[in-house]
Enzyme design. Structure first.
Site, PDB file in Angstrom:
ATOM      1  CG  ASN A  27      -2.204   1.390   0.943  1.00 40.71           C
ATOM      2  OD1 ASN A  27      -2.088   2.033   0.142  1.00 40.71           O
ATOM      3  ND2 ASN A  27      -2.285   1.859   2.683  1.00 40.71           N
ATOM      4  CD1 TRP A  28       3.764   1.302  -3.196  1.00 39.07           C
ATOM      5  CD2 TRP A  28       2.775   2.122  -5.111  1.00 39.07           C
ATOM      6  NE1 TRP A  28       3.730   0.627  -4.078  1.00 39.07           N
ATOM      7  CE2 TRP A  28       3.897   0.869  -5.244  1.00 39.07           C
ATOM      8  CE3 TRP A  28       2.965   3.173  -5.819  1.00 39.07           C
ATOM      9  CZ2 TRP A  28       3.747   0.961  -6.472  1.00 39.07           C
ATOM     10  CZ3 TRP A  28       3.117   3.281  -7.485  1.00 39.07           C
ATOM     11  CH2 TRP A  28       3.610   1.802  -7.221  1.00 39.07           C
ATOM     12  CE  LYS A  29       0.094   3.564   4.937  1.00 38.23           C
ATOM     13  NZ  LYS A  29       0.529   3.204   6.076  1.00 38.23           N
ATOM     14  CG  HIS A 119      -5.962   1.444   5.694  1.00 43.16           C
ATOM     15  ND1 HIS A 119      -5.573   2.666   6.608  1.00 43.16           N
ATOM     16  CD2 HIS A 119      -4.703   0.356   5.282  1.00 43.16           C
ATOM     17  CE1 HIS A 119      -4.402   2.614   6.925  1.00 43.16           C
ATOM     18  NE2 HIS A 119      -3.867   1.451   6.246  1.00 43.16           N
ATOM     19  CD  GLU A 121      -2.977   5.185   6.879  1.00 41.26           C
ATOM     20  OE1 GLU A 121      -1.584   5.011   7.239  1.00 41.26           O
ATOM     21  OE2 GLU A 121      -2.999   5.392   5.664  1.00 41.26           O
ATOM     22  CD  GLU A 189      -3.816  -2.279   7.581  1.00 39.60           C
ATOM     23  OE1 GLU A 189      -2.417  -1.806   7.319  1.00 39.60           O
ATOM     24  OE2 GLU A 189      -4.715  -1.146   7.199  1.00 39.60           O
ATOM     25  N   GLY A 195       2.882   1.956  11.307  1.00 40.97           N
ATOM     26  CA  GLY A 195       3.839   3.062  11.271  1.00 40.97           C
ATOM     27  C   GLY A 195       4.511   3.345  12.445  1.00 40.97           C
ATOM     28  CB  SER A 235       5.736  -1.723  12.052  1.00 42.42           C
ATOM     29  OG  SER A 235       5.128  -0.342  12.379  1.00 42.42           O
ATOM     30  N   GLY A 256       2.978  -0.944   4.271  1.00 44.87           N
ATOM     31  CA  GLY A 256       2.989   0.296   3.890  1.00 44.87           C
ATOM     32  C   GLY A 256       3.921   1.176   3.035  1.00 44.87           C
ATOM     33  N   GLY A 257       4.926   1.669   4.575  1.00 43.21           N
ATOM     34  CA  GLY A 257       6.024   2.493   4.050  1.00 43.21           C
ATOM     35  C   GLY A 257       6.977   0.978   3.170  1.00 43.21           C
TER      36      GLY A 257
END
Length: 278
Positions: A27-29, A119, A121, A189, A195, A235, A256-257
């Site tokens: 997931n590049w967000k 999600h 967010e 999640e 994160g 994470s 994610g990141g």
């Protein structure tokens, strides 16, 4: 490596034997423009080719921002790449005066296979309810895509309700909007881990994944519970992915990141080289 639903059975009758292909999703967000997206996908494809990744043994999906989807779709088709395309969100509405929304039909025309819904967010930053998540999942399914339903609890939820209670409730409400025959993926999640650099332990992830699967038996029957893939997200890194993938009810990861770093994401995708019995 496929997942066996007869592993880790509790006092209930074991689920029917079913092989579930692991899924590693990035997931590049809100990162990367369309040119950067092309470069990342090319590098990822080259890296996976170099290590001779077997996509039939572990599926790999990328979830770029909306503005990147057409560019990534064109690249995947032109170069016949085996990566699967996903979208980060979808409107619950078919069409109309919904400025800024993107419909499921629009995504389907871009060969999108998976759509993230719910999600954390989106739930926290945009006030999306469990009912809205269900409507988005239904819209994705109606256009031939597979919704990836995200569930998870905050640290306060965990302290007040204990493990699994909030994710199970979120999934129950979302699935109320989906037809009985709908295919879906569940992504657990824990909000407190996303994160933070502090992932849940593999045992914590397994406890919630097992509870979700057992609840799916009650909601949709043994066959759907056995076939549904449940991912862990929060994470995820190359250093901890093997621990999660050893768990019988964890079928992959929503990353994610780390998915923005080609070398690291490639190492995560290659988790099978690090998972050993015992």
């Amino acid at each position: 490596m496929t997942r066996n639903t007869q592993e880790g059975a509790d006092a209930r009758q074991p689920l029917p034997f079913t092989e579930r292909t692991p899924l590693i999703a990035g997931n590049w967000k809100m990162n990367l423009d369309h040119l950067q997206a092309i470069a990342l996908v090319q590098k990822l494809a080259w890296g996976l080719s170099d290590v001779r990744h077997d996509f039939s043994a572990a599926e790999v999906a990328v979830f770029p921002p909306f503005t990147d989807l057409r560019s990534v779709q064109t690249l995947l088709a032109a170069d016949k790449l085996s990566l699967t395309l996903g979208a980060q969100d979808v409107s619950p509405h078919e069409a109309g005066a919904y400025t800024g929304d993107i419909s499921a039909a629009m995504l389907a025309k871009l060969d999108v296979s998976y759509v993230l819904v719910g999600h954390s967010e989106r739930r926290q930053g945009h006030g999306e309810s469990d009912e809205t998540v269900g409507l988005k999942a239904r819209a994705a399914h109606a256009s031939g895509m597979v919704p990836m339903i995200c569930v998870g609890e905050t640290a306060a939820d965990l302290e007040e309700h204990g493990a699994a209670a909030i994710p199970v409730a979120q999934l129950t409400t979302a699935l109320a909007q989906l037809p009985e025959d709908a295919e879906f993926v569940v992504a657990y999640e824990p909000v407190w881990a996303i994160g933070s650099g502090q992932a849940a332990t593999p045992e914590q992830a397994e406890d919630v994944a097992r509870a979700l699967r057992e609840h799916l038996r009650d909601l949709r029957g043994d066959d759907r519970a056995a076939r549904t893939r449940i991912l862990y997200g929060g994470s995820v890194a190359s250093q901890n992915i093997a621990g999660f993938m050893r768990q019988p009810n964890v079928d992959g990861a929503l990353v994610g990141g780390a998915s923005l770093k080609v070398d690291e994401f490639t190492r995560i995708i290659q988790f099978q080289k690090h998972v050993t019995a015992g």
